[in-house]
Scaffold this motif. Structure first.
Motif, PDB file in Angstrom:
ATOM      1  N   ILE A 202      -3.590   2.726   4.929  1.00  0.00           N
ATOM      2  CA  ILE A 202      -2.322   3.346   5.331  1.00  0.00           C
ATOM      3  C   ILE A 202      -2.316   4.813   4.941  1.00  0.00           C
TER       4      ILE A 202
ATOM      5  N   THR B 195       6.236   2.122  10.867  1.00  0.00           N
ATOM      6  CA  THR B 195       5.871   2.964   9.731  1.00  0.00           C
ATOM      7  C   THR B 195       7.086   3.383   8.915  1.00  0.00           C
TER       8      THR B 195
ATOM      9  N   VAL C 296       9.052  -5.671  12.190  1.00  0.00           N
ATOM     10  CA  VAL C 296       7.794  -6.415  12.035  1.00  0.00           C
ATOM     11  C   VAL C 296       7.676  -7.407  13.175  1.00  0.00           C
TER      12      VAL C 296
ATOM     13  N   LEU D   8       3.800  -3.340  12.063  1.00  0.00           N
ATOM     14  CA  LEU D   8       4.828  -2.871  11.141  1.00  0.00           C
ATOM     15  C   LEU D   8       5.244  -1.450  11.508  1.00  0.00           C
TER      16      LEU D   8
ATOM     17  N   VAL E  39      10.519  -6.361   3.728  1.00  0.00           N
ATOM     18  CA  VAL E  39      11.128  -5.742   4.914  1.00  0.00           C
ATOM     19  C   VAL E  39      12.551  -6.247   5.108  1.00  0.00           C
TER      20      VAL E  39
ATOM     21  N   LEU F  42       5.378  -9.329   2.200  1.00  0.00           N
ATOM     22  CA  LEU F  42       5.677  -8.193   3.074  1.00  0.00           C
ATOM     23  C   LEU F  42       6.946  -8.450   3.879  1.00  0.00           C
TER      24      LEU F  42
ATOM     25  N   ALA G  78       7.903   0.634   6.684  1.00  0.00           N
ATOM     26  CA  ALA G  78       6.916   0.517   5.609  1.00  0.00           C
ATOM     27  C   ALA G  78       7.264   1.460   4.463  1.00  0.00           C
ATOM     28  N   GLU G  79       7.700   2.657   4.805  1.00  0.00           N
ATOM     29  CA  GLU G  79       8.082   3.623   3.775  1.00  0.00           C
ATOM     30  C   GLU G  79       9.378   3.205   3.082  1.00  0.00           C
TER      31      GLU G  79
ATOM     32  N   ILE H  95       5.955  -0.440   1.160  1.00  0.00           N
ATOM     33  CA  ILE H  95       4.791  -1.297   1.405  1.00  0.00           C
ATOM     34  C   ILE H  95       3.551  -0.412   1.509  1.00  0.00           C
ATOM     35  N   PRO H  96       2.489  -0.763   0.761  1.00  0.00           N
ATOM     36  CA  PRO H  96       2.287  -2.007   0.015  1.00  0.00           C
ATOM     37  C   PRO H  96       2.627  -1.938  -1.470  1.00  0.00           C
TER      38      PRO H  96
END
Length: 397
Positions: A131, A223, A170, A221, A249, A245, A226-227, A231-232
């Motif tokens: 990532i 982005t 997701v 996912l 989320v 995960l 994710a932020e 994650i992760p």
């Protein structure tokens, strides 16, 4: 008198088992149905950029079947593949570069993260590195996929279209696992069946529902999410990283979808019972949060739901206790009936359905073995990397 009382007690226990199956049939999100699939594709006006992150450790045996399927994706937007060679000793990284040269498809970057620091599982450390490399491209979506997963040519296109159309943060597909050996045919469809029973796909896709899960082999996912969900980093220690995960989320207010795949397949073989046993036992007790009470409850529940019906049929027939035998047979029939759709999805014969109690017994023993390994403190090994803590074992793809 004692024998009669025992048969009578078994009848009541079997009635409870039948009631449990009626409840599972009607009230557990119709988990047994296999029709939760990606909706028909509605293509967006503009295709967002995507970076594909593939953690790989000693995957030279499967890469020739899986990596070309990613490199040759028919995707109208900008896409790039990042394979993270996690300390492989079998030439995984060089093989990936060679496959990229042959395919002449999407750009491929091969990175190496080094050994994971304390508190990180190896796979998630590799994902973090991937990532990090992808961030330089500023993608709108990340596709996290395992090195053993082969994608149809339009897989990425379909995932992105579904995410855009449904407003999902997701979109995950449960890859169709290999079912060629005898043990794979017996154990693998049940693995997905049990997963769906724990995490009904219909519940996962509902906004506001607490049920959260994903399938680590294929996770698209957003982005930005994710932020937001960190994650992760927020799940760096997770054994079952795909479920962790999805929970992260949802905890950040995201919308998750999970369903069965049509043309996303795992090419990893599990030819022996030992291979499948290791796959399940490495994370089974972690699923129970290493809680002895949850372990006892799980063992009792599996016995009640899956083992009591055939036992009641056998004991009732031997003792001439018709009500016990009939009640057990009805519960067994409901059980087998709920398993048939999964067998059809895996293109397996119907006669495997009545064998589900035997497979459930295997899973019960695998779960107990997982707990035994935990309390022996031996740690666990994953592709040559030994972890001192049993709760630091990555979820192998």
């Amino acid at each position: 008198m004692g024998q009669t009382a025992g048969v009578s007690a078994l009848l009541w226990i079997t009635a409870v088992s039948l009631a449990a199956w009626c409840w599972l049939l009607l009230c557990q999100g119709f988990f047994w149905r296999t029709d939760v699939r990606l909706p028909p594709r509605r293509e967006p006006d503009a295709w967002p950029s995507v970076c594909v992150v593939v953690p790989a450790r000693d995957e030279a045996a499967v890469l020739p079947e899986s990596l070309p399927s990613l490199l040759t994706q028919d995707y109208p937007g900008r896409a790039e593949v990042f394979l993270v060679d996690d300390g492989s000793t079998d030439g995984t990284g060089e093989l990936a570069r060679e496959l990229s040269r042959r395919c002449e498809g999407l750009p491929l970057t091969v990175g190496s993260p080094g050994e994971p620091p304390a508190g990180w599982t190896g796979k998630l450390w590799a994902v973090r590195h991937g990532i990090g490399l992808a961030r330089a491209r500023d993608p709108e979506y990340l596709l996290l996929t395992d090195a053993d997963i082969a994608h149809a040519p339009d897989s990425l296109r379909t995932l992105v279209a579904a995410a855009r159309a449904g407003g999902f943060d997701v979109v995950s597909q449960m890859a169709r696992l290999r079912v060629e050996s005898v043990w794979e045919r017996l154990v693998v469809p049940a693995f997905v069946y049990f997963f769906a029973q724990l995490y009904p796909f219909r519940w996962i896709g509902r906004k506001g529902a607490r049920t959260a899960a994903a399938a680590g082999g294929c996770v698209l996912l957003r982005t930005g999410m994710a932020e937001k969900a960190r994650i992760p980093e927020a799940i760096r220690h997770a054994v079952i990283d795909d479920v962790a995960l999805a929970r992260a989320v949802k905890g950040a207010g995201g919308h998750v979808w999970l369903g069965l795949a049509d043309r996303v397949d795992s090419v990893r073989p599990y030819p022996r019972l030992h291979d499948l046993w290791r796959m399940v036992s490495r994370s089974a007790y972690a699923q129970l949060r290493h809680n002895p009470l949850l372990l006892l409850g799980t063992v009792a529940g599996l016995a009640l739901v899956y083992l009591v019906p055939p036992a009641a049929v056998a004991v009732g027939a031997a003792a001439g206790a018709t009500p016990t035998a009939v009640t057990g047979a009805v519960a067994w029939a409901v059980m087998a009936g709920t398993y048939l759709p999964m067998l059809r999805y895996y293109r397996q014969p119907r006669w495997l359905a009545p064998l589900l109690p035997f497979t459930a017994l295997l899973y019960l023993l695998m779960t107990v073995d997982s707990a035994v390994q935990h309390y022996r403190g031996r740690g666990a090994a994953w592709k040559g990397r030994t972890y001192a803590r049993p709760d630091a074992v990555p979820d192998e793809g």
